[in-house]
Scaffold this active site. Structure first.
Site, PDB file in Angstrom:
ATOM      1  N   TRP A  21       6.858  10.478   6.672  1.00 35.76           N
ATOM      2  CA  TRP A  21       5.962  11.655   7.263  1.00 35.76           C
ATOM      3  C   TRP A  21       6.776  12.573   7.608  1.00 35.76           C
ATOM      4  O   TRP A  21       6.518  14.196   7.251  1.00 35.76           O
ATOM      5  CB  TRP A  21       4.988  11.078   8.313  1.00 35.76           C
ATOM      6  CG  TRP A  21       3.849  11.945   8.580  1.00 35.76           C
ATOM      7  CD1 TRP A  21       3.629  13.452   7.954  1.00 35.76           C
ATOM      8  CD2 TRP A  21       3.267  11.926   9.871  1.00 35.76           C
ATOM      9  NE1 TRP A  21       2.435  13.835   9.061  1.00 35.76           N
ATOM     10  CE2 TRP A  21       2.287  13.000   9.978  1.00 35.76           C
ATOM     11  CE3 TRP A  21       3.150  10.824  10.550  1.00 35.76           C
ATOM     12  CZ2 TRP A  21       1.238  13.260  10.881  1.00 35.76           C
ATOM     13  CZ3 TRP A  21       2.071  11.188  11.914  1.00 35.76           C
ATOM     14  CH2 TRP A  21       1.345  12.332  11.689  1.00 35.76           C
ATOM     15  N   ASP A  51       8.284   4.172   3.275  1.00 31.53           N
ATOM     16  CA  ASP A  51       6.737   4.601   3.480  1.00 31.53           C
ATOM     17  C   ASP A  51       6.453   5.978   3.310  1.00 31.53           C
ATOM     18  O   ASP A  51       7.101   6.952   3.886  1.00 31.53           O
ATOM     19  CB  ASP A  51       5.991   3.818   4.541  1.00 31.53           C
ATOM     20  CG  ASP A  51       4.669   4.085   4.766  1.00 31.53           C
ATOM     21  OD1 ASP A  51       3.880   3.551   3.931  1.00 31.53           O
ATOM     22  OD2 ASP A  51       4.252   5.181   5.297  1.00 31.53           O
ATOM     23  N   TYR A  56       1.840  13.917   2.382  1.00 35.82           N
ATOM     24  CA  TYR A  56       2.891  14.463   3.455  1.00 35.82           C
ATOM     25  C   TYR A  56       3.847  15.526   2.607  1.00 35.82           C
ATOM     26  O   TYR A  56       4.473  15.214   1.690  1.00 35.82           O
ATOM     27  CB  TYR A  56       4.147  13.251   3.515  1.00 35.82           C
ATOM     28  CG  TYR A  56       3.348  12.164   4.278  1.00 35.82           C
ATOM     29  CD1 TYR A  56       2.146  12.298   5.142  1.00 35.82           C
ATOM     30  CD2 TYR A  56       3.822  11.038   4.465  1.00 35.82           C
ATOM     31  CE1 TYR A  56       1.825  11.157   5.919  1.00 35.82           C
ATOM     32  CE2 TYR A  56       3.685   9.936   5.286  1.00 35.82           C
ATOM     33  CZ  TYR A  56       2.507   9.946   5.913  1.00 35.82           C
ATOM     34  OH  TYR A  56       2.129   8.893   6.320  1.00 35.82           O
ATOM     35  N   HIS A 122      -5.515   5.495   2.696  1.00 35.09           N
ATOM     36  CA  HIS A 122      -4.850   6.095   3.881  1.00 35.09           C
ATOM     37  C   HIS A 122      -5.787   6.562   4.834  1.00 35.09           C
ATOM     38  O   HIS A 122      -6.475   7.395   5.019  1.00 35.09           O
ATOM     39  CB  HIS A 122      -4.215   7.345   3.294  1.00 35.09           C
ATOM     40  CG  HIS A 122      -3.086   8.168   4.054  1.00 35.09           C
ATOM     41  ND1 HIS A 122      -2.519   9.244   3.816  1.00 35.09           N
ATOM     42  CD2 HIS A 122      -2.913   7.794   5.454  1.00 35.09           C
ATOM     43  CE1 HIS A 122      -1.781   9.532   4.777  1.00 35.09           C
ATOM     44  NE2 HIS A 122      -2.131   8.823   6.004  1.00 35.09           N
ATOM     45  N   SER A 153      -3.944   1.407   5.176  1.00 33.54           N
ATOM     46  CA  SER A 153      -3.450   2.127   6.308  1.00 33.54           C
ATOM     47  C   SER A 153      -4.935   2.257   7.247  1.00 33.54           C
ATOM     48  O   SER A 153      -5.577   2.825   6.624  1.00 33.54           O
ATOM     49  CB  SER A 153      -2.556   3.184   6.084  1.00 33.54           C
ATOM     50  OG  SER A 153      -2.086   3.787   7.325  1.00 33.54           O
TER      51      SER A 153
END
Length: 328
Positions: A21, A51, A56, A122, A153
């Site tokens: 991220w 990941d 992002y 997500h 997630s």
């Protein structure tokens, strides 16, 4: 680095992964040269799990990863990405077969992969977990070879427990750290029982558990630790794990005496997570090679004594639990 089974997938992954991220966006100024160097250093040190997500940096993180893997050649690490946050509004109706296919295809192009190793929903709306057709869409993506497997997630433990009722959910990514202990109860038990991999994200509570922040620490405008303190942009639980800043600082001072000799506070926090059998991989971020290597070194620390684990739990119960436990 020691490896752990990635659920029932048949794969093993190193205990410490790379959360990408920060190299994409929302963590202040990041130099791509440092990000690339961090990825290379981590991979050179044996890291084999990365990941990322399609949002992002609007795909920038995925493209940086592809660039590094292309430069290196050879056997590539396990790369997990996420999809769903490109929706203008988080509504179940947006999780259509067409949207999922388009998001996956975009990530495949960004990562330069024919088949994605792992596609995670997500942090979709809670109601999404009660719509089997969404998971059927993911099954079709597996059948078409666009993704090898899928997971979720999540923000809340309840979402995780519902998600793993679907038999082919391979993994759950969830916030787990010394400020967020709730997943270690029923969810970890069920994940182990069902053979579901657990990816522990936000392991340092947005850096709070590094022990480097003070009351007067200032964050850049582009850093979520500045602009999402009250959940203005996304779930507030993603920023400092939802713990009020001053409360977190005070708790860190109580935790500091527990840090083993020769370790940093951040390494202690990562080693604490690895004390939990259900965790498959922890994904701290890193903006430079030094950070990446320090994260990996946490896996080499000795197991933490029972009295230290008990004291962490006591500090959580006393200082942190009222702010977070029932919310996530």
């Amino acid at each position: 680095m020691r490896s752990r089974p990635f659920g029932r997938s048949g794969h093993t992954v190193g205990e410490i992964g790379f959360g990408a991220w920060a190299i994409g966006a929302a963590w202040g100024t990041v130099d791509d040269r440092d990000s690339i160097a961090a990825l290379h250093a981590a991979l050179d040190a044996g890291l084999d799990f990365i990941d990322t997500a399609d949002v992002y940096g609007d795909g920038h993180s995925e493209r940086l990863i592809a660039r590094v893997l292309k430069e290196r050649g050879g056997k590539r690490p396990f790369v997990a990405t996420k999809a769903g946050r490109r929706l203008p509004r988080q509504e179940v109706a947006g999780y259509t077969a067409q949207n999922l296919q388009e998001w996956v295809d975009r990530s495949r192009r960004n990562l330069e992969m024919e088949t994605l190793d792992l596609l995670q929903l997500h942090c979709p709306p809670t109601d999404a977990y009660y719509h089997p057709e969404i998971f059927e869409h993911l099954e079709r993506l597996v059948e078409r070879g666009a993704i090898a497997r899928y997971g979720v997630s999540v923000e809340r433990v309840e979402e995780a427990l519902k998600a793993i009722e679907y038999p082919n959910v391979a993994s759950v990514q969830i916030i787990f750290n010394m400020f967020r202990l709730r997943p270690a109860g029923l969810f970890f038990q069920e994940a182990l029982r069902r053979g579901v991999a657990v990816i522990a994200r936000v392991p340092l509570a947005s850096g709070m558990l590094s022990g480097k922040f003070r009351a007067d620490t200032r964050f850049e405008e582009s850093d979520h630790r500045n602009f999402n303190r009250n959940g203005e942009a996304f779930d507030v639980g993603e920023t400092f794990s939802g713990v009020p800043y001053e409360v977190g600082l005070a708790a860190v001072e109580k935790l500091r005496p527990l840090v083993p000799a020769g370790a940093t506070m951040a390494q202690f926090a990562l080693r604490w997570i690895l004390m939990h059998e259900a965790v498959s991989v922890v994904i701290p971020g890193a903006k430079n090679p030094e950070q990446a290597l320090a994260n990996i070194a946490a896996a080499g620390l000795p197991a933490l004594p029972a009295d230290v684990m008990a004291e962490v739990a006591r500090i959580y119960e006393q200082d942190i639990k009222p702010h977070v436990h029932q919310r996530w």
